[in-house]
Design a protein around this motif. Structure first.
Motif, PDB file in Angstrom:
ATOM      1  N   ALA A 225      41.278  25.439  39.577  1.00 17.40           N
ATOM      2  CA  ALA A 225      41.503  25.987  40.921  1.00 17.40           C
ATOM      3  C   ALA A 225      42.774  26.830  40.944  1.00 17.40           C
ATOM      4  O   ALA A 225      42.810  27.927  41.541  1.00 17.40           O
ATOM      5  N   SER A 226      43.815  26.302  40.297  1.00 15.85           N
ATOM      6  CA  SER A 226      45.048  27.093  40.215  1.00 15.85           C
ATOM      7  C   SER A 226      44.809  28.387  39.454  1.00 15.85           C
ATOM      8  O   SER A 226      45.349  29.451  39.797  1.00 15.85           O
ATOM      9  N   GLN A 227      43.961  28.285  38.418  1.00 16.60           N
ATOM     10  CA  GLN A 227      43.634  29.490  37.659  1.00 16.60           C
ATOM     11  C   GLN A 227      42.866  30.481  38.524  1.00 16.60           C
ATOM     12  O   GLN A 227      43.070  31.705  38.438  1.00 16.60           O
ATOM     13  N   ALA A 228      41.976  29.971  39.388  1.00 22.65           N
ATOM     14  CA  ALA A 228      41.231  30.852  40.293  1.00 22.65           C
ATOM     15  C   ALA A 228      42.177  31.560  41.247  1.00 22.65           C
ATOM     16  O   ALA A 228      42.010  32.758  41.552  1.00 22.65           O
ATOM     17  N   VAL A 229      43.164  30.822  41.753  1.00 19.71           N
ATOM     18  CA  VAL A 229      44.161  31.444  42.624  1.00 19.71           C
ATOM     19  C   VAL A 229      44.890  32.546  41.869  1.00 19.71           C
ATOM     20  O   VAL A 229      45.128  33.649  42.400  1.00 19.71           O
TER      21      VAL A 229
ATOM     22  N   PRO B  28      45.848  26.150  50.332  1.00 16.71           N
ATOM     23  CA  PRO B  28      46.485  27.201  51.149  1.00 16.71           C
ATOM     24  C   PRO B  28      46.741  28.473  50.362  1.00 16.71           C
ATOM     25  O   PRO B  28      46.560  29.588  50.876  1.00 16.71           O
ATOM     26  N   ARG B  29      47.157  28.343  49.121  1.00 17.54           N
ATOM     27  CA  ARG B  29      47.394  29.547  48.324  1.00 17.54           C
ATOM     28  C   ARG B  29      46.099  30.301  48.093  1.00 17.54           C
ATOM     29  O   ARG B  29      46.062  31.530  48.115  1.00 17.54           O
ATOM     30  N   LEU B  30      45.031  29.518  47.814  1.00 19.57           N
ATOM     31  CA  LEU B  30      43.738  30.167  47.601  1.00 19.57           C
ATOM     32  C   LEU B  30      43.304  30.922  48.852  1.00 19.57           C
ATOM     33  O   LEU B  30      42.871  32.091  48.779  1.00 19.57           O
ATOM     34  N   ASN B  31      43.422  30.269  49.997  1.00 17.68           N
ATOM     35  CA  ASN B  31      43.009  30.916  51.252  1.00 17.68           C
ATOM     36  C   ASN B  31      43.903  32.111  51.564  1.00 17.68           C
ATOM     37  O   ASN B  31      43.432  33.172  52.031  1.00 17.68           O
ATOM     38  N   ARG B  32      45.202  31.943  51.304  1.00 22.05           N
ATOM     39  CA  ARG B  32      46.113  33.032  51.596  1.00 22.05           C
ATOM     40  C   ARG B  32      45.814  34.243  50.730  1.00 22.05           C
ATOM     41  O   ARG B  32      45.730  35.378  51.214  1.00 22.05           O
ATOM     42  N   VAL B  33      45.627  34.029  49.449  1.00 21.92           N
ATOM     43  CA  VAL B  33      45.314  35.137  48.535  1.00 21.92           C
ATOM     44  C   VAL B  33      43.977  35.765  48.899  1.00 21.92           C
ATOM     45  O   VAL B  33      43.805  36.995  48.863  1.00 21.92           O
ATOM     46  N   TRP B  34      43.025  34.864  49.237  1.00 22.12           N
ATOM     47  CA  TRP B  34      41.700  35.409  49.569  1.00 22.12           C
ATOM     48  C   TRP B  34      41.761  36.262  50.835  1.00 22.12           C
ATOM     49  O   TRP B  34      41.136  37.325  50.916  1.00 22.12           O
ATOM     50  N   LYS B  35      42.505  35.823  51.836  1.00 19.86           N
ATOM     51  CA  LYS B  35      42.646  36.608  53.053  1.00 19.86           C
ATOM     52  C   LYS B  35      43.336  37.938  52.760  1.00 19.86           C
ATOM     53  O   LYS B  35      42.945  39.000  53.272  1.00 19.86           O
ATOM     54  N   GLN B  36      44.368  37.895  51.949  1.00 16.59           N
ATOM     55  CA  GLN B  36      45.040  39.138  51.576  1.00 16.59           C
ATOM     56  C   GLN B  36      44.081  40.060  50.836  1.00 16.59           C
ATOM     57  O   GLN B  36      44.059  41.283  51.061  1.00 16.59           O
ATOM     58  N   PHE B  37      43.304  39.463  49.942  1.00 18.85           N
ATOM     59  CA  PHE B  37      42.338  40.272  49.193  1.00 18.85           C
ATOM     60  C   PHE B  37      41.295  40.847  50.132  1.00 18.85           C
ATOM     61  O   PHE B  37      40.884  42.011  49.998  1.00 18.85           O
ATOM     62  N   THR B  38      40.856  40.038  51.115  1.00 16.25           N
ATOM     63  CA  THR B  38      39.833  40.508  52.055  1.00 16.25           C
ATOM     64  C   THR B  38      40.355  41.690  52.872  1.00 16.25           C
ATOM     65  O   THR B  38      39.662  42.711  53.054  1.00 16.25           O
ATOM     66  N   VAL B  39      41.566  41.536  53.390  1.00 16.21           N
ATOM     67  CA  VAL B  39      42.162  42.642  54.172  1.00 16.21           C
ATOM     68  C   VAL B  39      42.306  43.884  53.304  1.00 16.21           C
ATOM     69  O   VAL B  39      41.989  45.016  53.725  1.00 16.21           O
ATOM     70  N   THR B  40      42.767  43.685  52.089  1.00 20.10           N
ATOM     71  CA  THR B  40      42.984  44.812  51.183  1.00 20.10           C
ATOM     72  C   THR B  40      41.681  45.488  50.827  1.00 20.10           C
ATOM     73  O   THR B  40      41.577  46.729  50.799  1.00 20.10           O
ATOM     74  N   THR B  41      40.654  44.690  50.535  1.00 14.91           N
ATOM     75  CA  THR B  41      39.379  45.288  50.144  1.00 14.91           C
ATOM     76  C   THR B  41      38.727  46.009  51.319  1.00 14.91           C
ATOM     77  O   THR B  41      38.047  47.023  51.141  1.00 14.91           O
ATOM     78  N   GLU B  42      38.910  45.465  52.542  1.00 17.24           N
ATOM     79  CA  GLU B  42      38.377  46.157  53.710  1.00 17.24           C
ATOM     80  C   GLU B  42      39.062  47.512  53.875  1.00 17.24           C
ATOM     81  O   GLU B  42      38.415  48.532  54.183  1.00 17.24           O
ATOM     82  N   GLU B  43      40.388  47.484  53.663  1.00 13.28           N
ATOM     83  CA  GLU B  43      41.119  48.747  53.757  1.00 13.28           C
ATOM     84  C   GLU B  43      40.651  49.707  52.683  1.00 13.28           C
ATOM     85  O   GLU B  43      40.476  50.932  52.944  1.00 13.28           O
TER      86      GLU B  43
END
Length: 713
Positions: free
Chosen positions: A518-522, A593-608
């Protein structure tokens, strides 16, 4: 006591001859002979009162010395009356008539120089010759040589014959002593030999082994040989150089043949006696061996066997088995003393067998066989018991080691497991497996040793007084089987606990693995986000390239989505594993939380990124429409301008994450390059717009003439 011992001085009665004063007057045969070769008997008379009884006894003894052959030649008697009285001389002469009338041929009465009174000597011996039986003459000492040769007379009668009366008496004492001892010893030996012979004929009558000769045969024989040697050397007290000369009558007077005869008889009987002694010794030795053999046999079959019969336990621990071994060593020590006797007896029997008679061989071999059978049987039982105790000690030692291993394994299983990571869990799990494998090996060894011990006990039998007595080992067997079953149960419980612990530890390994993955996925999502922001900045040079970038971006998003989903699954698995392990949810820390935070950042970035690519695609599409002069319309140019400006504005806006942080795509140079490319394209479209004729209508009308001309051209 001999006759000569009763009439000679006390000093002559000692066995060992000692120096004594010289005695010149004594009744004796001095070795002289008359002219008829008859022996000369000298009777000196003293002034003291003469005991006729002693004189008679002495004459009887002296006349018993010569042989019958010598007696047949007759005697010449010299009565030395020079220092005696006439009546004593007369009495002695008359006494000769009663003692030796037949043997006396001549009696010479030596008268003193001053002759006796004629009144006293009116008795005429020559007239009494017929009545006396022998001739009596009165003669002076100096005229004695008329009747006897001077060489046959001693110096006191004017002769030259050398004679030592003390030496003669000493030899007679030795002879008397030897004769007495040898005769007595000979009689005793005959009795002993005859008794032994009778006992051999009558087997039922035991011989009288206590009947021994009163004298030492070797000593008596040595005395006889020394006496015979003296006689055969023909000298007394140093014959030459002024010593005593030898006379032909000495052999007869000192009875050399009698000594030889006694020696021969004594040697013969002594040889038989030695054989008797040898037989006695052999019989005594055989009886002693029989007694000792029975002592050994009786002890080994009795008390020795009883000691072993009462010592059949194996103990219930190492300490108990050691105590039994110590007790067995004490029993072996007692047996060793009897086995030493057995070895000694066996050597004695072997010596007797090598030199024994035929009649003793069967009995000796029987004793040897009986002794060997009992000793070997007892030694076999001792060895068997020692082997059982040794096996029991090894069995209890293995059981104790196994019990300690099981205790250690159980302690490990009962302790809480708090490993730091999966490697520590793997190491602990490996240690548990090694412990369990060691326990398995120890249990196998315990079973093998237990089986060996039971086999040894099943082969044991006790030998009590010649009979096999079975041994009841049920308690020992039950104890051995009980120990093995108990160890098996304990081992099975530990195995079950090891299985549980193994499952738990494998789950913990999975938990650590899930958390790690999981840490590796993050990290992967973070890397994808970083790559998206830093490298995914191109908008394409035309619509076709932009569409390709959109397709690649979708695939990139799919990878990130699968990574995010994989991380979520791993975190959900950690929740399940923690619930199974009854431990706090480890993923509730910072991983989720790190996974969700990174994923949200990635989602916003990919949408942009998608918005920009889509705008770029619209921009390029509109711009590409303006490349066809015939179809260019005013709206198209306006659309290109509007979209281009919006796109340029979009490039200057950063990506705003949910937490409020901002991040730009690429570097400012990269953004400037992309904006410059868009402006160039907008300027190109603007230039083309200026080249259009003014009479061109909008899209709803007809084409301008200039356009038509262009197309026609």
């Amino acid at each position: 006591m001999s006759l000569i011992e009763s009439v000679i001085p006390t000093c002559f009665k000692q066995t060992t001859i000692v120096p004594v004063p010289k005695i010149t007057k004594a009744n004796c045969f001095n070795g002289g002979k008359d002219r008829r070769s008859g022996l000369i008997l000298t009777i000196p008379l003293c002034t003291e009162q003469t005991s006729m009884e002693e004189l008679s006894s002495t004459l009887d003894y002296l006349l018993g010395i010569p042989s019958d052959k010598c007696k047949a030649r007759g005697f010449t008697v010299i009565v030395d009356g020079r220092k005696s009285q006439w009546n004593i001389v007369k009495t002695v002469v008359l006494m000769l008539q009663n003692v030796i009338p037949a043997e006396v041929s001549l009696v010479c009465v030596v008268k003193p120089d001053e002759f006796w009174d004629k009144k006293v000597t009116h008795f005429c011996f020559w007239k009494e010759k017929d009545r006396l039986g022998f001739e009596v003459i009165l003669v002076s000492a100096n005229k004695l040589t008329r009747y006897i040769e001077p060489c046959q007379l001693t110096d006191e009668f004017g002769g030259s014959l050398v004679y030592d009366h003390i030496d003669w008496v000493n030899k007679r004492l030795v002879f008397e002593k030897f004769t007495k001892e040898s005769s007595s010893l000979l009689d005793e030996l005959v009795v002993i030999n005859d008794s032994e012979k009778s006992s051999q004929l009558d087997k039922e009558r035991p011989p009288d082994c206590n009947f021994l000769p009163s004298l030492d045969p070797e000593t008596v024989l040595q005395t006889g040989h020394e006496l015979l040697s003296e006689l055969q050397q023909r000298r007394f007290n140093g014959a030459e150089g002024g010593g005593v000369a030898w006379s032909p009558m000495d052999d007869e007077l000192l009875a050399q043949p009698q000594v030889m005869k006694l020696l021969d008889s004594l040697r013969e009987q002594y040889t038989k006696y030695q054989e008797v002694c040898r037989q006695r010794s052999k019989r005594s030795q055989l009886e002693d061996i029989q007694t000792k053999v029975m002592q050994v046999v009786n002890w080994l079959e009795g008390p020795g066997t009883e000691q072993l019969r009462t010592q059949w336990g194996i103990g219930d621990s190492i300490r108990a088995s050691q105590a039994l071994q110590q007790k067995h060593e004490e029993i072996e020590s007692q047996h060793s003393e009897w086995f030493a006797v057995y070895v000694e007896l066996n050597q004695q029997i072997a010596a007797l067998l090598s030199a024994g008679d035929e009649e003793d061989l069967v009995e000796l071999k029987g004793l040897q066989q009986q002794l060997s059978d009992v000793c070997y049987r007892q030694a076999s039982q001792l060895e068997s018991r020692q082997n059982v105790l040794q096996s029991a000690h090894e069995f209890h030692g293995t059981a104790q080691d196994l019990s300690q291993q099981l205790d250690g394994l159980l302690g490990m299983l009962c302790a809480d497991v708090a490993p730091a990571d999966g490697a520590a869990i793997q190491q602990t799990l490996k240690h548990l497996e090694e412990k369990l494998k060691s326990v398995d090996g120890a249990l196998v060894g315990l079973r093998e040793k237990g089986q060996v011990l039971m086999d040894q006990m099943s082969n044991q039998t006790s030998w009590s007084y010649g009979k096999d007595v079975p041994i009841d080992n049920k308690d020992n067997v039950d104890h051995i089987q009980g120990v093995m079953e108990d160890m098996q149960l304990r081992k099975q419980r530990c195995e079950d606990m090891v299985d549980v612990r193994r499952l738990k530890m494998l789950q913990m390994v999975q938990l650590f693995k899930c958390e790690e993955d999981a840490s590796q996925a993050v990290e992967w999502l973070g890397e994808l986000l970083d790559a998206l922001l830093k490298t995914h900045i191109r908008l394409g040079d035309d619509s076709q390239e932009t569409k390709v970038l959109l397709e690649k971006h979708k695939k990139f998003v799919d990878v990130a989505q699968s990574t995010y989903d994989y991380g979520r699954q791993l975190l959900q698995a950690t929740v399940v594993l923690c619930q199974s392990l009854r431990c706090s949810t480890r993923s509730s820390g910072d991983t989720l939380p790190r996974l969700n935070r990174v994923w949200k950042q990635f989602t916003v970035t990919t949408e942009e990124r998608v918005h920009r690519l889509e705008m770029a695609c619209c921009f390029h599409t509109a711009a590409e429409k303006g490349d066809l002069p015939v179809e260019v319309e005013q709206e198209t140019y306006e659309e290109v301008e509007t979209v281009g400006k919006a796109l340029l504005d979009r490039l200057t806006v950063p990506v705003i994450f949910p937490d409020g942080s901002e991040q730009y795509f690429g570097s400012p140079g990269d953004m400037a390059s992309s904006a410059e490319h868009i402006r160039d394209k907008m300027k190109l479209v603007e230039d083309r717009k200026l080249t259009l004729p003014p009479d061109i209508e909008d899209r709803k009308g007809h084409l301008r003439p200039s356009t038509l001309r262009l197309h026609s051209t």
